[in-house]
Design a protein around this motif. Structure first.
Motif, short mmCIF file in Angstrom:
data_model
loop_
_atom_site.label_atom_id
_atom_site.label_comp_id
_atom_site.label_asym_id
_atom_site.label_seq_id
_atom_site.Cartn_x
_atom_site.Cartn_y
_atom_site.Cartn_z
N MET B 1 1.83 -4.53 -10.89
CA MET B 1 3.10 -4.10 -11.22
C MET B 1 3.18 -2.91 -10.98
N ILE B 2 3.01 -2.82 -12.57
CA ILE B 2 2.70 -1.20 -13.29
C ILE B 2 1.54 -0.20 -12.15
N TYR B 3 0.26 -0.69 -11.93
CA TYR B 3 -0.43 -0.22 -11.19
C TYR B 3 0.12 0.62 -9.38
N PHE B 4 1.19 -0.64 -8.96
CA PHE B 4 1.85 -0.73 -7.31
C PHE B 4 2.61 0.78 -8.21
N LEU B 5 3.34 0.86 -9.05
CA LEU B 5 4.74 1.47 -9.18
C LEU B 5 3.80 3.33 -9.56
N LEU B 6 2.48 3.65 -10.64
CA LEU B 6 2.21 4.19 -10.44
C LEU B 6 1.25 4.43 -9.32
N ARG B 7 1.27 4.65 -8.10
CA ARG B 7 0.15 4.34 -6.69
C ARG B 7 1.57 4.73 -5.91
N ARG B 8 3.06 4.39 -6.00
CA ARG B 8 4.07 4.45 -5.61
C ARG B 8 4.53 6.04 -6.23
N LEU B 9 5.04 5.97 -7.20
CA LEU B 9 4.93 7.07 -8.20
C LEU B 9 3.92 8.88 -7.70
N ALA B 10 2.64 7.95 -7.36
CA ALA B 10 1.90 9.39 -7.39
C ALA B 10 2.13 9.92 -5.76
N SER B 11 1.88 8.73 -4.62
CA SER B 11 2.48 9.58 -3.26
C SER B 11 3.41 10.20 -3.03
N ALA B 12 4.62 10.62 -4.38
CA ALA B 12 5.70 10.65 -3.68
C ALA B 12 5.10 12.01 -4.28
N LEU B 13 4.90 12.59 -5.05
CA LEU B 13 4.12 13.83 -5.21
C LEU B 13 3.84 14.98 -4.45
N PRO B 14 3.62 14.77 -2.74
CA PRO B 14 2.85 15.46 -2.31
C PRO B 14 4.33 15.68 -1.92
N VAL B 15 4.97 14.68 -1.14
CA VAL B 15 6.05 14.52 -0.52
C VAL B 15 7.32 15.75 -1.16
N LEU B 302 9.76 -0.54 -5.26
CA LEU B 302 9.63 -1.15 -5.79
C LEU B 302 10.01 -3.16 -5.89
N ALA B 303 11.38 -2.97 -5.46
CA ALA B 303 12.20 -4.22 -5.09
C ALA B 303 11.49 -4.51 -4.37
N TYR B 304 11.16 -4.48 -3.16
CA TYR B 304 10.51 -4.75 -1.97
C TYR B 304 8.72 -5.96 -2.11
N GLY B 305 8.42 -4.80 -3.30
CA GLY B 305 6.72 -5.24 -3.91
C GLY B 305 7.33 -6.29 -4.21
N TRP B 306 8.47 -6.46 -5.33
CA TRP B 306 9.26 -7.33 -6.09
C TRP B 306 9.26 -8.76 -6.00
N LEU B 307 10.16 -8.48 -4.26
CA LEU B 307 10.26 -9.47 -3.63
C LEU B 307 9.28 -10.03 -2.93
N ASP B 308 8.31 -9.05 -2.26
CA ASP B 308 7.04 -9.86 -1.64
C ASP B 308 6.21 -9.55 -2.21
N PRO B 309 5.14 -10.36 -2.91
CA PRO B 309 3.99 -9.85 -3.69
C PRO B 309 2.54 -9.15 -2.57
N ARG B 310 3.18 -9.19 -1.07
CA ARG B 310 2.00 -9.40 -0.35
C ARG B 310 1.91 -7.65 -0.44
N VAL B 311 3.40 -7.30 -0.32
CA VAL B 311 3.36 -6.02 -0.12
C VAL B 311 2.15 -5.27 -1.98
N ARG B 312 2.07 -5.25 -2.99
CA ARG B 312 1.54 -4.85 -3.89
C ARG B 312 0.46 -5.38 -3.99
N HIS B 313 -0.12 -5.95 -3.59
CA HIS B 313 -1.45 -6.09 -3.36
C HIS B 313 -2.30 -5.97 -2.42
N GLY B 314 -1.15 -5.54 -1.28
CA GLY B 314 -1.99 -5.07 -0.09
C GLY B 314 -2.50 -3.29 -0.01
N ARG B 315 -2.89 -2.88 1.44
CA ARG B 315 -3.24 -1.74 1.64
C ARG B 315 -4.52 -1.25 1.35
#
Lengths: 304, 315
Positions: B1-15, B302-315
């Motif tokens: 989950m922490i990895y998912f959070l960090l990856r999500r935060l990193a993707s916000a930087l270029p935006v 994050l909420a979605y990743g928490w609700l649906d584990p497939r989102v967290r681990h996928g991609r």
């Protein structure tokens, strides 16, 4: 000779292909014509377009001519939609305003379509550009709703052209995304590989195979872009950053009517109904097109 | 989950980088002499030169950009001309009004939209289905600021149930606040209500045809339990995914609704700044609102990743 019969075969195949294409097209049109809400939407929108095109003949009065003997008249036989604070006929203003709104909407659709195809193809076909382009599009989409259009139109100055520019910049990213995602699917299909294998050039592959088969989601998307641009243009005009008065843009008429809500509600009422009718027609058409082309493609339009 | 959070935060930087760049460019695309626009046509050259210096417009563009980013990293978005105070302060002070308006509208849109969607799906094919879907389509097609004016003429001017504008802070008078926010939130919610109603209906129809619903029905479960407990729960998942996008539409729409109802939010601040050519406020308002939107999207993911584990681990 062998070559002759081969050429004849190729010709026969080409004829068959053309026939199949025509049949597919005819089936598509038949399905559309059988789609109830598409028909209603199409009729409604066509009527509005006709009214707007014939504005000069249909409008009973000059939309900008003041008449101080008939100020703030409620709807009557002389003035179907009433008159405003300058005695101008609201019906005539709404018809001319619809023309302005539809014109701006159409310009945005064309510009968004061209740019959306360009950037979508570029991102979908040229791998190394994909990431860069999509990050830029993401950045543009990070501005909430019409806020970017409002700020751009405000900076560029109020005019119809600037409204088109501002709205195009706002709506192109989403359209480019739609094109890109269908390009990404189509480019992996066997017939593209087959075309590559027989030595088709990039231009031919892009336009003949990839673009031609990515068109239907784009058309659906553009129908909704048309609807959303009409709404957004009204917002720009309402806030005073669209085409400046006295141009009777629908948003301008509503903005003027805002000061008379208590005594002359009809001034703001009718232009709003005109916007709603045009947008409703487009939404119904878009729903129909989406159902006919791909019943599962529901997600893209919701975002507006 | 922490990895998912960090990856999500990193993707916000270029935006965020593109967002800040566009906000910076806004002042550069003003045609002609910006300072004349700001100071008025009867201003003297000395006044204009002073503004130019204050904005840093006398320097080359790349230097201006460096200055913009240097300050931005310190949370400084410059000074407002008219308010004579830091932009960040002025925008942040008004943010709660905008956020509460958008939040209320979101809740209204979800509650009304889901109810309408359930009604349509459970009465599938009847006039109730058609009626609710027509209402949803109508909501999608009307301009929200115009609907706001209609609400004002009916419920404020006509019936006098609600104020036609103005804001009462919730801390002073909760009922007054609720009353002053009802019409704006309703006007803002109408479009998204239509979107949610249509989504709920199609999601419900899809879920209701699944095997486990048939099983639940077959074992004699009460219809209400089947609909609300089994079907709705799964039908709501797609709605969570669009909450992020929807928040953006609502934040943008709030700009217009605030100026119709004279609510002191960021939108009204920006519109006021547009009329008075207070460019730092336009830039700052644009940037901060977009940043809020990016943040909300991260939370939704994050909420979605928490609700649906497939989102967290996928991609």
């Amino acid at each position: 000779m062998v070559a002759d019969t081969e050429i004849a075969d190729v010709r026969a195949i080409k004829r068959e292909l053309a026939k199949a294409r025509r049949r597919g097209w005819a089936r598509f049109m038949r399905r559309l014509a059988a789609h109830g809400s598409f028909k209603i939407g199409f009729a409604l929108f066509l009527m509005i377009v006709m009214l707007a095109l014939c504005a000069n003949f249909v409008a009973p009065y000059d939309p900008n001519k003041s008449d101080y003997r008939s100020i703030l008249m409620p709807p009557s036989l002389d003035h179907w939609f009433g008159t405003d604070g300058f005695g101008r006929d609201i019906f005539s203003r709404v018809i001319h305003g619809t023309r302005v709104s539809l014109g701006i909407g159409l310009a945005v659709v064309v510009a968004t379509g061209v740019l959306g195809i360009f950037f979508g193809l570029l991102a979908g076909y040229v791998r190394w550009l994909d990431n860069l382009l999509m990050r830029i599009m993401d950045g543009l989409m990070a501005f909430p709703g019409v806020l970017l259009a409002i700020a751009l139109a405000a900076a560029l100055g109020p005019s119809a052209l600037n409204a088109v520019i501002a709205l195009t910049i706002t709506f192109t990213p989403r359209t480019a995304r739609v094109v890109r995602s269908s390009v990404l699917v189509v480019r992996e299909l066997p017939y593209v590989e087959a075309a590559l294998a027989v030595g088709a050039g990039h231009g031919r592959i892009i336009f003949r195979y990839i673009l031609a088969n990515s068109l239907s989601p784009l058309i659906v998307q553009l129908t909704f872009v048309f609807a959303v641009s009409i709404l957004a243009e009204a917002i720009l005009s309402f806030l005073g950053v669209g085409p400046p008065p006295p141009a009777p843009s629908l948003g301008n008429i509503i903005a003027e009517g805002r000061n008379y809500l208590q005594d002359a509600g009809w001034i703001a009422l009718f232009p709003g109904l005109a916007i709603a009718a045009a947008v409703l027609g487009l939404n119904l058409m878009g729903d129909g097109l989406r159902d006919v082309t791909d019943p599962r493609m529901r997600s893209e339009r919701e975002a507006g | 989950m922490i990895y998912f959070l960090l990856r999500r935060l990193a993707s916000a930087l270029p935006v965020l980088f593109v967002v800040s760049l566009v906000s910076f460019v806004i002042i550069a695309i003003v045609p002609g002499d910006v300072t004349a626009e700001i100071a008025g046509s009867d201003s003297t050259e000395i006044q204009r030169a002073e503004i130019r210096e204050r904005l840093g417009l006398d320097r080359p563009l790349h230097e201006q950009a460096l200055r913009w980013y240097g300050r931005l990293l310190q949370g400084d978005l410059g000074q407002s001309f008219l308010l004579n105070r830091p932009v960040t302060e002025a925008v942040l002070e008004r943010l709660p009004v905008t956020l509460s308006l958008a939040g209320l509208a979101l809740v209204l849109a979800i509650v009304l939209g889901v109810l309408l969607g359930i009604l349509a799906a459970t009465k599938h094919g009847t006039w109730l289905d058609q009626g609710s879907m027509s209402l949803a389509l109508f909501g999608l097609s009307i301009p929200d600021f115009w609907f706001a004016l209609v609400l004002i003429s009916v419920f404020a001017v006509g019936l006098g149930w609600f104020p036609s504008g103005g804001y009462v802070p919730a801390s002073e008078n909760f009922w007054g606040w609720a009353k002053s926010m009802t019409l704006p939130a309703l006007a803002l919610a109408i479009t998204q209500m239509g979107v949610i109603a249509r989504m709920t209906r199609s999601a419900m129809l899809e879920v209701m045809s699944q095997d486990y619903i048939r099983t639940a029905k077959a074992k004699g479960m009460v219809r209400r339990t089947v609909i609300f407990k089994h079907a709705l729960r799964n039908a709501l998942i797609p709605i969570i995914t669009v909450i992020g996008v929807m928040t953006g539409v609502l934040l943008g729409g709030a700009v217009v609704i605030e100026s119709v109802f004279s609510l002191p939010g960021v939108g009204r601040l920006i519109i006021g700044a547009i009329q008075r050519r207070d460019y730092p406020i336009i830039q700052g308002g644009l940037l901060i609102t977009a940043a809020v939107f990016v943040f909300v999207n991260i939370m939704v993911d994050l909420a979605y990743g928490w609700l649906d584990p497939r989102v967290r681990h996928g991609r």
